[in-house]
Write a protein that holds these residues in place. Sequence first.
Motif, PDB file in Angstrom:
ATOM      1  N   LEU A 112       9.834  28.866 -37.708  1.00 15.45           N
ATOM      2  CA  LEU A 112       8.984  27.687 -37.884  1.00 15.45           C
ATOM      3  C   LEU A 112       9.214  26.619 -36.827  1.00 15.45           C
ATOM      4  O   LEU A 112       8.742  25.497 -36.964  1.00 15.45           O
ATOM      5  CB  LEU A 112       9.204  27.090 -39.279  1.00 15.45           C
ATOM      6  N   ASP A 113       9.966  26.959 -35.800  1.00 17.29           N
ATOM      7  CA  ASP A 113      10.173  26.045 -34.663  1.00 17.29           C
ATOM      8  C   ASP A 113      10.837  24.733 -35.069  1.00 17.29           C
ATOM      9  O   ASP A 113      10.610  23.690 -34.437  1.00 17.29           O
ATOM     10  CB  ASP A 113       8.844  25.733 -33.951  1.00 17.29           C
ATOM     11  N   THR A 114      11.664  24.765 -36.097  1.00 19.03           N
ATOM     12  CA  THR A 114      12.425  23.575 -36.453  1.00 19.03           C
ATOM     13  C   THR A 114      13.745  23.574 -35.687  1.00 19.03           C
ATOM     14  O   THR A 114      14.140  24.576 -35.090  1.00 19.03           O
ATOM     15  CB  THR A 114      12.690  23.514 -37.971  1.00 19.03           C
ATOM     16  N   ASP A 115      14.447  22.446 -35.741  1.00 18.82           N
ATOM     17  CA  ASP A 115      15.700  22.301 -34.999  1.00 18.82           C
ATOM     18  C   ASP A 115      16.745  23.273 -35.537  1.00 18.82           C
ATOM     19  O   ASP A 115      16.905  23.438 -36.747  1.00 18.82           O
ATOM     20  CB  ASP A 115      16.196  20.856 -35.145  1.00 18.82           C
ATOM     21  N   LYS A 116      17.487  23.925 -34.643  1.00 15.58           N
ATOM     22  CA  LYS A 116      18.510  24.874 -35.075  1.00 15.58           C
ATOM     23  C   LYS A 116      19.769  24.179 -35.571  1.00 15.58           C
ATOM     24  O   LYS A 116      20.589  24.788 -36.269  1.00 15.58           O
ATOM     25  CB  LYS A 116      18.868  25.826 -33.933  1.00 15.58           C
ATOM     26  N   ASP A 117      19.933  22.910 -35.230  1.00 17.34           N
ATOM     27  CA  ASP A 117      21.108  22.164 -35.678  1.00 17.34           C
ATOM     28  C   ASP A 117      20.914  21.666 -37.103  1.00 17.34           C
ATOM     29  O   ASP A 117      19.794  21.343 -37.525  1.00 17.34           O
ATOM     30  CB  ASP A 117      21.368  20.971 -34.756  1.00 17.34           C
ATOM     31  N   LEU A 118      22.012  21.567 -37.861  1.00 17.24           N
ATOM     32  CA  LEU A 118      21.928  21.054 -39.220  1.00 17.24           C
ATOM     33  C   LEU A 118      21.497  19.588 -39.194  1.00 17.24           C
ATOM     34  O   LEU A 118      22.013  18.800 -38.394  1.00 17.24           O
ATOM     35  CB  LEU A 118      23.281  21.171 -39.919  1.00 17.24           C
ATOM     36  N   PRO A 119      20.558  19.187 -40.055  1.00 20.65           N
ATOM     37  CA  PRO A 119      20.119  17.789 -40.052  1.00 20.65           C
ATOM     38  C   PRO A 119      21.248  16.862 -40.493  1.00 20.65           C
ATOM     39  O   PRO A 119      21.986  17.195 -41.437  1.00 20.65           O
ATOM     40  CB  PRO A 119      18.955  17.774 -41.040  1.00 20.65           C
ATOM     41  N   PRO A 120      21.410  15.714 -39.857  1.00 21.58           N
ATOM     42  CA  PRO A 120      22.484  14.790 -40.245  1.00 21.58           C
ATOM     43  C   PRO A 120      22.170  14.014 -41.528  1.00 21.58           C
ATOM     44  O   PRO A 120      23.083  13.492 -42.167  1.00 21.58           O
ATOM     45  CB  PRO A 120      22.578  13.844 -39.046  1.00 21.58           C
ATOM     46  N   ARG A 121      20.901  13.930 -41.876  1.00 13.88           N
ATOM     47  CA  ARG A 121      20.484  13.257 -43.113  1.00 13.88           C
ATOM     48  C   ARG A 121      19.400  14.113 -43.763  1.00 13.88           C
ATOM     49  O   ARG A 121      18.756  14.932 -43.094  1.00 13.88           O
ATOM     50  CB  ARG A 121      19.935  11.854 -42.829  1.00 13.88           C
ATOM     51  N   PRO A 122      19.154  13.960 -45.055  1.00 20.36           N
ATOM     52  CA  PRO A 122      18.115  14.755 -45.711  1.00 20.36           C
ATOM     53  C   PRO A 122      16.761  14.616 -45.016  1.00 20.36           C
ATOM     54  O   PRO A 122      16.365  13.525 -44.604  1.00 20.36           O
ATOM     55  CB  PRO A 122      18.080  14.178 -47.130  1.00 20.36           C
TER      56      PRO A 122
END
Length: 307
Positions: A112-122
């Motif tokens: 889905l072309d989202t960021d591969k890094d874990l989000p820092p906030r919800p």
Amino acid sequence: MRLLTFTDSSDSPDGNSTERLGVETGGLVLDLAILADHAGVQLPHDLLSFVQAGPAALEAAGRVLAADPAGRPAGAVHRLDEVTLRAPLRPGKIIGVGLNYIEHVEESSRSLDTDKDLPPRPVLFGKPATAVTGPGQPILHNADLTTQLDWECELAVVIGRTAFRVSEEEAYDHIFGFSIVNDISARDQRRSGQWFFSKGQDSYAPFGPVVVTRDEIRDPMALDLSLRVNGVTKQKSNTRHMLFPIARLIADISSGMTLEPGDVIATGSPSGVGAGMVPPEFLRPGDTVEATVEGIGTLTNPVVDAR
């Protein structure tokens, strides 16, 4: 307490039955309004009003249910398989949480072309109340709008007390109970990264089958959840794998947005969505989707052609 909204076709041959507030217990549905009237107790007749009435309504309902079963009036007790369940309530707002399971972050970055890094906030988004549909009601597949209709089984948190700028330590005091939301998404209707139309179309928030009060769920952060399409398991995980737990979600959302009684937080989906399959799999008319959360039940919906 396992609260639900139901209709009984036997009380209206034309099919226009009134929605009623009930309690499910042991395969039976108890009509709270009839029981309360019989006991001379005032109780709201719909679940949203019941939630908004606060602890006093729960305490009164408990007293009504504790009365001698032999004294229950006619029409107060139904077999579960004799009634039609509806969406438990129509929330003021539904707050969705994206990318809240670590493995789903990874599969979304691939598909889905989202960021591969874990989000820092919800990661938060909204679903309108018009997206809500109940158990057994159809998920609408409009092939003029999507060929990528996808599923997401999620634990739903139903807010019971107004929450604004509450801490994580205070968060659970503002929960009324828990349910299930199937966060349906038209993956090909994301618009410049915005998810509202993709996730907010009519029928894209199957909700139910019951709302289980907070006291009945010992640890909402340790619940198995799964989803099946046509009997085949697609998702299987546990809420302990959430990146941001429930208390953190409530604290974060309420930092700038008032949560009101009856609002629903859909706490995020584990991995196993259709877009992440190899090759991708999506819902089609004729499919049946079953979302299950431990301690709550199974939310089943058919997919129908809406063109």
